[in-house]
Design an enzyme around this catalytic site. Structure first.
Site, mmCIF file in Angstrom:
data_model
loop_
_atom_site.group_PDB
_atom_site.id
_atom_site.type_symbol
_atom_site.label_atom_id
_atom_site.label_comp_id
_atom_site.label_asym_id
_atom_site.label_seq_id
_atom_site.Cartn_x
_atom_site.Cartn_y
_atom_site.Cartn_z
ATOM 1 N N LYS A 52 -26.636 -7.802 84.312
ATOM 2 C CA LYS A 52 -27.277 -8.782 85.200
ATOM 3 C C LYS A 52 -28.782 -8.545 85.248
ATOM 4 O O LYS A 52 -29.570 -9.489 85.166
ATOM 5 C CB LYS A 52 -26.663 -8.706 86.606
ATOM 6 C CG LYS A 52 -25.287 -9.342 86.653
ATOM 7 C CD LYS A 52 -24.493 -9.000 87.898
ATOM 8 C CE LYS A 52 -23.063 -9.521 87.716
ATOM 9 N NZ LYS A 52 -22.140 -9.041 88.746
ATOM 10 N N GLN A 96 -22.073 -5.874 94.194
ATOM 11 C CA GLN A 96 -21.094 -5.745 93.117
ATOM 12 C C GLN A 96 -19.747 -5.271 93.671
ATOM 13 O O GLN A 96 -19.680 -4.290 94.409
ATOM 14 C CB GLN A 96 -21.632 -4.751 92.064
ATOM 15 C CG GLN A 96 -20.767 -4.618 90.835
ATOM 16 C CD GLN A 96 -20.707 -5.915 90.009
ATOM 17 O OE1 GLN A 96 -21.711 -6.568 89.788
ATOM 18 N NE2 GLN A 96 -19.515 -6.269 89.565
ATOM 19 N N ASP A 119 -23.250 -15.386 94.801
ATOM 20 C CA ASP A 119 -21.872 -15.392 94.297
ATOM 21 C C ASP A 119 -21.069 -16.570 94.859
ATOM 22 O O ASP A 119 -20.016 -16.915 94.325
ATOM 23 C CB ASP A 119 -21.173 -14.082 94.688
ATOM 24 C CG ASP A 119 -21.251 -13.041 93.589
ATOM 25 O OD1 ASP A 119 -21.325 -13.428 92.408
ATOM 26 O OD2 ASP A 119 -21.218 -11.841 93.919
#
Ligand SMILES: NC(=O)c1ccc[n+]([C@@H]2O[C@H](COP(=O)([O-])OP(=O)(O)OC[C@H]3O[C@@H](n4cnc5c(N)ncnc54)[C@H](OP(=O)(O)O)[C@@H]3O)[C@@H](O)[C@H]2O)c1
Length: 284
Positions: A52, A96, A119
């Site tokens: 990422k 994460q 997200d």
């Protein structure tokens, strides 16, 4: 032979476009910035986070790399998120997953500001998606819709069967498909006669997490098959949920693993961060 739905190729095109967009934004004084929090040292998570950051850098998104110890308390993590929520230079916050056992992932998800929830897992964003007024959209389902669109595949009037009902893939994908006029069936571990159901699908999505879960006999000839799974087979090779060789003979279109849904997911994360940066200057 099924046509390959090439997520890798498409994600390269998309990231090139995003690179151009960040340059334009920079000229307007807008620098998108993503904060990524990793708690602990899970090897797979470390790889995902590294990818990422690399992608962000390539595109011209600033990224903040926050590494917290495995024994970080939930209170400490909540405090970090609160600081990021209030930091006007940060556009997107990503924690994460999975998180260590002492931290409740749902509580963390709900603490991230919905306006920085890259997200798209916050109940506010999932709710908006469900009422067909989306703000942030979860990256994997969003990437699947983007892939279909770019290949000229409309979901309108199609029978879509999604195997898997997780919050990150199956459920939001069902909402996106429904919003675009598909007829959607969501199957899961309590579904009876699964193969009969999957054989009805014009578009079949496998998001289960099991090697070779979908076999050729589960697929209608000519169907569009999306393989979301990321698994390691007995030989340690990265494979999806679909037995690709035989299914490739039956399906009309098929996403490979790797190189299908995976690269689209990370590209959509970057796209969402840039959109947040733009939206932060206006009310949406
Ligand atoms: N490519 C990407 O970017 C990407 C992104 C996210 C996830 N993934 C991969 O996609 C896969 C799924 O991820 P996830 O997070 O959605 O997994 P998850 O939370 O474990 O959900 C798996 C789903 O599969 C269902 N399932 C399990 N066994 C089944 C069976 N025998 N018959 C029918 N349904 C069954 C489960 O049903 P119940 O709900 O009844 O338990 C559940 O809904 C994993 O391999 C993951 O690594 C890939």
């Amino acid at each position: 032979m099924a046509v390959k739905l090439d997520g890798k190729k498409l994600s390269i095109k998309l990231t090139n476009d995003l690179q151009v967009e960040t340059k334009t934004l920079k000229n307007q004084g807008i620098i998108p910035k993503l904060a990524v929090i990793l708690v602990g040292d899970d090897p797979a998570s470390r790889v995902y986070v590294r990818n990422k950051h690399r992608m962000a850098e390539k595109i011209g998104i600033e990224s903040l790399d926050l590494r917290l110890a495995k024994d970080t308390s939930e209170a400490e993590l909540l405090e970090k998120i609160a600081l990021l929520n209030n930091d006007p230079t940060i556009n997107g916050i990503l924690v994460q997953l999975p998180l260590p056992d002492q931290i409740n992932a749902d509580r963390i998800t709900k603490t991230i500001s919905p306006k920085k929830d890259v997200d798209g897992f916050h109940p506010y964003n999932l709710g908006r998606l469900f009422v067909n007024d989306p703000y942030a959209i979860p990256c994997t389902p969003n990437g699947i819709m983007y892939l279909l669109r770019e290949y000229g595949i409309s979901v309108d009037r199609k029978n879509v069967v999604i195997v898997g009902r997780s919050k990150i893939v199956g459920r939001p994908l069902a909402a996106l498909m429904l919003n675009q006029n598909a007829t959607v069936t969501v199957a899961h571990s309590h579904t009876k006669n699964l193969s009969e159901i999957t054989r009805q699908a014009d578009i079949l999505v496998a998001a289960v997490g099991r090697v070779n879960f979908i076999q050729a006999q589960d697929v209608k000839p000519g169907a569009i098959v999306i393989d979301v799974g990321i698994n390691r087979n007995a030989a340690g090779k990265l494979v999806g949920d679909v037995e690709q060789t035989e299914v490739g003979q039956v399906a009309g279109y098929l996403t490979p693993v790797p190189g299908g849904v995976g690269p689209m997911t990370i590209a959509m994360l970057m796209k969402q961060t840039i959109e947040f940066a733009k939206w932060s200057k206006q009310e949406k």
